[in-house]
Scaffold this motif. Structure first.
Motif, short mmCIF file in Angstrom:
data_model
loop_
_atom_site.label_atom_id
_atom_site.label_comp_id
_atom_site.label_asym_id
_atom_site.label_seq_id
_atom_site.Cartn_x
_atom_site.Cartn_y
_atom_site.Cartn_z
N GLY A 283 0.80 -1.23 0.00
CA GLY A 283 0.00 0.00 0.00
C GLY A 283 0.83 1.28 0.00
N LEU A 284 0.17 2.35 -0.37
CA LEU A 284 0.81 3.67 -0.44
C LEU A 284 1.45 4.06 0.90
CD1 LEU A 284 -0.55 6.83 -2.08
CD2 LEU A 284 -0.30 6.89 0.40
N ALA A 285 0.75 3.79 2.00
CA ALA A 285 1.22 4.23 3.32
C ALA A 285 2.43 3.44 3.82
CB ALA A 285 0.09 4.13 4.34
N GLN A 286 2.79 2.35 3.13
CA GLN A 286 3.96 1.57 3.54
C GLN A 286 5.20 1.90 2.71
OE1 GLN A 286 0.80 -0.19 3.40
NE2 GLN A 286 0.81 0.20 5.59
N GLN A 287 5.08 2.84 1.78
CA GLN A 287 6.21 3.10 0.85
C GLN A 287 7.04 4.30 1.29
OE1 GLN A 287 6.37 0.50 -1.04
NE2 GLN A 287 4.34 0.00 -0.26
N PRO A 288 8.33 4.31 0.99
CA PRO A 288 9.15 3.20 0.50
C PRO A 288 9.53 2.27 1.65
CG PRO A 288 10.51 5.13 0.78
CD PRO A 288 9.11 5.55 1.14
N ILE A 289 9.98 1.07 1.33
CA ILE A 289 10.29 0.08 2.37
C ILE A 289 11.80 -0.13 2.48
CG2 ILE A 289 10.00 -2.32 3.08
CD1 ILE A 289 7.21 -2.23 1.74
N TYR A 290 12.36 0.28 3.61
CA TYR A 290 13.78 0.05 3.88
C TYR A 290 13.95 -1.21 4.74
CZ TYR A 290 13.93 4.87 2.27
OH TYR A 290 13.78 6.01 1.54
N ASP A 291 13.15 -1.28 5.79
CA ASP A 291 13.15 -2.48 6.65
C ASP A 291 11.69 -2.91 6.78
OD1 ASP A 291 12.98 -4.31 8.71
OD2 ASP A 291 14.25 -3.20 10.10
N PRO A 292 11.30 -4.03 6.16
CA PRO A 292 9.89 -4.41 6.17
C PRO A 292 9.32 -4.68 7.57
CG PRO A 292 11.25 -6.16 5.22
CD PRO A 292 12.13 -4.97 5.38
N VAL A 293 10.18 -5.14 8.51
CA VAL A 293 9.68 -5.40 9.87
C VAL A 293 9.39 -4.07 10.57
CG1 VAL A 293 10.24 -6.38 12.14
CG2 VAL A 293 10.82 -7.62 10.04
N SER A 294 10.26 -3.10 10.38
CA SER A 294 10.01 -1.77 10.93
C SER A 294 8.72 -1.19 10.35
CB SER A 294 11.21 -0.87 10.60
OG SER A 294 11.15 0.32 11.33
N GLN A 295 8.54 -1.38 9.05
CA GLN A 295 7.34 -0.87 8.39
C GLN A 295 6.08 -1.57 8.91
OE1 GLN A 295 8.44 1.53 7.12
NE2 GLN A 295 7.74 2.11 5.11
N LEU A 296 6.21 -2.87 9.18
CA LEU A 296 5.08 -3.64 9.71
C LEU A 296 4.67 -3.11 11.08
CD1 LEU A 296 3.17 -6.15 9.63
CD2 LEU A 296 5.01 -7.41 10.76
N ILE A 297 5.64 -2.89 11.95
CA ILE A 297 5.33 -2.49 13.33
C ILE A 297 4.90 -1.02 13.42
CG2 ILE A 297 6.25 -2.26 15.68
CD1 ILE A 297 5.83 -5.20 14.66
N TYR A 298 5.58 -0.14 12.69
CA TYR A 298 5.35 1.29 12.88
C TYR A 298 4.43 1.95 11.86
CZ TYR A 298 9.26 0.89 16.14
OH TYR A 298 10.08 0.53 17.17
N ALA A 299 4.15 1.29 10.73
CA ALA A 299 3.41 1.97 9.67
C ALA A 299 2.25 1.16 9.09
CB ALA A 299 4.36 2.35 8.53
N THR A 300 1.93 0.04 9.75
CA THR A 300 0.95 -0.87 9.16
C THR A 300 -0.14 -1.22 10.16
OG1 THR A 300 2.70 -1.78 7.76
CG2 THR A 300 0.72 -3.10 7.98
N GLY A 301 -1.37 -1.28 9.68
CA GLY A 301 -2.51 -1.64 10.53
C GLY A 301 -2.99 -3.04 10.23
N ARG A 302 -3.91 -3.54 11.08
CA ARG A 302 -4.37 -4.91 10.90
C ARG A 302 -5.18 -5.11 9.61
NH1 ARG A 302 -9.13 -5.77 15.51
NH2 ARG A 302 -10.02 -3.68 15.38
N ASP A 303 -5.60 -4.02 8.97
CA ASP A 303 -6.30 -4.17 7.69
C ASP A 303 -5.35 -4.65 6.59
OD1 ASP A 303 -4.88 -1.81 7.63
OD2 ASP A 303 -6.45 -0.63 6.68
#
Length: 443
Positions: free
Chosen positions: A381-401
């Motif tokens: 999704g747009l709100a997860q871009q760009p991705i440097y560390d996918p785990v960091s993005q999962l925890i800090y920028a991603t919701g359960r949707d």
């Protein structure tokens, strides 16, 4: 893995694979194969594509991780979600929740509330949860039918509760249910004395003896508030955790839920006994119960897992959101931006939960031989871009949707955000009907 081995049931081809064990690893261009409900292959994509598989699923832009583990909650209380908000813990309990439970909780309430909680958790990427509520046999039936995995803690208090007229009756029911389900592949029965202030020494000693005989865990609210600890010290001169230590309850099978108040002596007790702590940050924040010092515990070697608590005090069963809150809060409490980094936070929401429940050899990480409890998060999704560390993005920028798919023991329970075994519309309608009854719109 050789080409002559039996075909895989399914081969998953994500963009990222985060096994959690070994710690801090992110695998790119890797695949995961499932056979007979277990992880049978993890390896490079090129090697995987040479294997035989009944089904191949491309998962572009997705991160595969172990299913999330919600290590503390009261599933059926989802039907009390939002009933009595913005109140202190004891007021909330004594004036609102306990009277509502006395009036409304029966087997039908527990069945419908547990089903609602299971569906919400599956949609949020949770593959295993711990439940501590009344009519535990009903809850275990719900878990069995859903395909999910759970630890069911038998609630034990010194006074009558829905479904059990005494502590002895609750313990008897627990022993019976433990016997009935000890070979169940997805359900584990534990004993759940409610809290130090609701269970006397004699009953705690009975529970300790039975838990030792059965090799069962004990799951208990401990040191939830400063008031609880202060009241115990004023009455007995002893902190609740010290009392539990004196009675012999602490140990690797003991799960201490909340633990917002931890002295140096408490920390020594936790470390020496190898007791697990279950951290419920959002419930503790909402009820102003205090802050569990997660980084201090972690650095001391205590196993800290994560729970949502019940939807009546959270108000959601969103463990991904809870993990983000836990990571942020740990930094503020420790006064350090390096406390509980994203990779450790994910570990707390997966393998540490498995370890607390005694299931670390079965679930909690993506390793060959373990049960295939797996979640796919969509990071495209747009709100997860760009991705440097996918785990960091999962925890800090991603919701359960972002939860797209979920497998428990290799069975897909969520497919492209759709529940495969449960009727979401029916569950919603049933919950609305309960809300109307409880609020008095028609009785």
């Amino acid at each position: 893995m050789t080409a002559t081995a039996a075909p895989l049931d399914i081969l998953l081809l994500p963009t990222w694979l985060v096994p959690v064990e070994p710690a801090g690893v992110v695998l790119k261009e890797h695949a995961l194969g499932i056979r007979d409900g277990r992880i049978a292959f993890i390896g490079p994509r090129a090697a995987a594509l040479k294997l035989q598989a009944t089904e191949v699923r491309e998962l572009p832009g997705m991160l595969l991780s172990p299913g999330l583990i919600n290590a503390h909650g009261h599933a059926a209380m989802s039907l009390f979600r939002g009933l009595a908000d913005d109140l202190p813990l004891m007021t909330w309990l004594e004036k609102h929740i306990w009277p509502a439970e006395a009036k409304w909780v029966d087997e039908a309430f527990v069945r419908d509330g547990t089903d609602l909680a299971i569906a919400e958790q599956l949609k949020g990427g949770i593959s295993c949860f711990s439940d501590m509520y009344f009519y535990p046999k009903v809850a275990s039936d719900c878990v069995h039918n859903s395909g999910m995995r759970a630890q069911i803690a038998i609630p034990i208090l010194d006074f009558p509760i829905p479904g059990a007229g005494s502590a002895d009756e609750a313990i008897r029911q627990g022993i019976e249910l433990f016997g009935d389900l000890k070979h169940h592949p997805r359900i584990k029965i534990t004993f759940g004395p409610h809290a130090p202030y609701t269970v006397c020494d004699a009953n705690l000693e009975k529970i300790r003896v039975i838990a030792e005989e059965l090799d069962a865990a004990i799951h208990m609210h401990v040191h939830e508030t400063a008031f609880e600890v202060q009241q115990a010290v004023e009455k007995t001169g002893e902190r609740p955790l010290a009392r539990l230590g004196r009675l012999g309850l602490l140990g690797p099978r003991f799960q201490a839920v909340h633990m917002t108040q931890i002295s140096e002596d408490d920390l020594v007790l936790l470390v020496e006994s190898n007791t697990s702590v279950i951290h419920c940050p959002e419930s503790n924040l909402k009820l102003a119960s205090g802050f569990c010092p997660v980084e201090r515990l972690w650095q001391a070697g205590v196993n800290v897992a994560l729970g949502t608590d019940g939807a009546a005090s959270n108000n959601d069963l969103d463990l991904l959101g809870e993990t983000r809150t836990a990571a942020m809060l740990a930094k503020a409490v420790a006064g350090s931006a390096t406390a509980l980094d994203a990779h450790r936070a994910l570990r707390m929401a997966t393998l540490n939960g498995a370890r607390a429940m005694g299931l670390e050899n079965e679930i909690g990480s993506l390793e060959v031989g373990k049960a295939a409890d797996i979640v796919a998060f969509d990071l495209s999704g747009l709100a997860q871009q760009p991705i440097y560390d996918p785990v960091s993005q999962l925890i800090y920028a991603t919701g359960r949707d972002s939860v797209k798919h979920l497998w428990v023991a290799g069975k897909q329970l969520l497919d492209d955000r759709q529940l495969t075994r449960m009727d979401e519309q029916q569950l919603t309608a049933t919950a609305i009907a309960w809300g109307r009854r409880i609020s008095g719109q028609h009785e």
